[in-house]
Design an enzyme around this catalytic site. Structure first.
Site, PDB file in Angstrom:
ATOM      1  N   ASN A 111      -2.386   3.546   3.964  1.00 44.45           N
ATOM      2  CA  ASN A 111      -2.580   4.707   4.823  1.00 44.45           C
ATOM      3  C   ASN A 111      -2.359   4.331   6.281  1.00 44.45           C
ATOM      4  OD1 ASN A 111      -5.107   5.206   6.731  1.00 44.45           O
ATOM      5  ND2 ASN A 111      -5.765   3.756   5.125  1.00 44.45           N
ATOM      6  N   MET A 113      -3.328   6.978   8.567  1.00 39.88           N
ATOM      7  CA  MET A 113      -3.824   8.307   8.922  1.00 39.88           C
ATOM      8  C   MET A 113      -4.069   8.447  10.422  1.00 39.88           C
ATOM      9  SD  MET A 113      -3.798   9.658   5.914  1.00 39.88           S
ATOM     10  CE  MET A 113      -4.676  11.205   6.067  1.00 39.88           C
ATOM     11  N   SER A 175      -9.888  -0.498  11.957  1.00 40.18           N
ATOM     12  CA  SER A 175      -8.732   0.227  11.427  1.00 40.18           C
ATOM     13  C   SER A 175      -7.468  -0.295  12.095  1.00 40.18           C
ATOM     14  CB  SER A 175      -8.864   1.730  11.696  1.00 40.18           C
ATOM     15  OG  SER A 175      -7.635   2.389  11.427  1.00 40.18           O
ATOM     16  N   SER A 319     -10.484   3.491  -2.948  1.00 38.46           N
ATOM     17  CA  SER A 319      -9.233   3.490  -3.719  1.00 38.46           C
ATOM     18  C   SER A 319      -9.502   3.412  -5.217  1.00 38.46           C
ATOM     19  CB  SER A 319      -8.343   2.330  -3.280  1.00 38.46           C
ATOM     20  OG  SER A 319      -8.010   2.441  -1.918  1.00 38.46           O
TER      21      SER A 319
END
Length: 336
Positions: A111, A113, A175, A319
């Site tokens: 990802n 995002m 992140s 996940s």
């Protein structure tokens, strides 16, 4: 069996469209007879961590319910705690689409995002309305357009707004999808962040008459000296917990697979071993000074147990939940 049938249809959709559809349906089904499709009545396996009593040690990791829209639905699946977010002071749309990819043969997800969310005020309203008797963790981050040198201000803004309503607060500085964010994991930047968070925590504890623990979420892509320094800072500033780990930038486990070269953080089974190694090393460095929440590639009771043997007191799934469904929660809780 039921989820395996549903998954076949879900996986024919674009990954983000499937995610959005799931969130919409959880909101629609919650509290109706249709929640029978995911409701599970699990045995209580209470644990106390960070001074908080959890119904069981299995939680939902941040990122799945970014805006806190489906807390009751995830509670109905048997999660002992639900971590919502990551949320930022102001709403933001995140990175350009497509930004979410399945690596099905590896049971992984990539990802990028970019902390897409409706803002901290929206999240707080959803948390206030939630009828859930488990622990709600709130994961906070900084807006993309906030300069990294002013990033601490965003965390303090969010912390003040969520404090009354959070079971614990998770600080996301790991992140890989917000430029520069991971630099907050190192040296003076980390020390400055942690010291200001502790000052704010003390101020808010006095204001509201309750102590809300703070946990730091770290990356798996850390050298041993970096991990050592983080552990020393966590102890020095008396942080209440550490969440290990976030997604990885390493692609060595998925080379040659479809979508493997997409930019972003890789989660799921490919990060399982590395995240467990980080948990184990953190336990060596931290001892009993603060608890570890283990996350990364947990897709079975065996994988959850590995995290706990390595030193985690709580575990989270994301996940693995996408690939296995609510039955994964039942499998772990029943066998833990």
């Amino acid at each position: 069996m039921l989820y395996r049938i549903a998954r076949a249809g879900i996986f024919k959709l674009d990954a983000e469209k499937a995610h959005d559809l799931a969130i919409q349906n959880f909101k629609r089904f919650n509290g109706t007879p249709l929640d029978i499709f995911y409701r599970q009545n699990l045995a209580s396996k209470p644990v106390e961590v960070m001074g908080i009593k959890f119904k069981n040690p299995v939680g939902l990791a941040a990122g799945l319910d970014k805006n806190g829209e489906c807390i009751e639905a995830f509670g109905a699946m048997g999660f002992g705690f639900v971590e919502v977010g990551t949320v930022t002071p102001r709403p933001q749309s995140g990175n350009d689409k497509p930004r979410l990819f399945r690596l099905i043969e590896a049971e992984g997800i990539i990802n990028r995002m970019g902390f897409n969310n409706l803002g901290v005020d929206n999240l707080v309203e959803n948390v206030k309305k939630a009828k859930y008797d488990g622990v709600i963790g709130i994961n906070i981050g900084k807006n993309k357009d906030t300069p990294i040198e002013k990033g601490t201000e965003d965390y303090l803004i969010c912390m003040e707004k969520v404090y009354q309503y959070a079971g614990y607060i998770a600080i996301n500085i790991s992140s890989p999808n917000t430029p520069g964010l991971r630099t907050l994991q190192y040296g003076e930047a980390l020390d400055d962040l942690l010291s200001q968070l502790k000052e704010k925590q003390k101020e808010l504890a006095e204001k509201y008459g309750k102590y809300v623990p703070v946990a730091l979420k770290i990356a798996p892509d850390l050298e041993d000296d970096e991990l050592t320094q983080i552990a020393e800072s966590l102890i020095k500033y008396k942080i209440d917990g550490v969440i290990a780990t976030n997604t990885t930038l390493d692609r060595s486990m998925v080379e040659g697979m479809k979508h493997a070269e997409e930019m972003g953080g890789l989660s799921g089974r490919p990060v399982q071993t590395r995240s467990t190694e980080v948990v184990r090393r953190l336990k060596e460095l931290l001892g009993d000074n603060l608890p570890i929440i283990g996350v990364g590639g947990i897709d079975s009771y065996v994988a959850a147990k590995e995290k706990m043997v390595a030193g985690a007191e709580l575990v989270q799934v994301y996940s693995g939940f996408i690939y296995k469904g609510p039955g994964l929660v039942r499998d772990i809780v029943n066998n833990i």
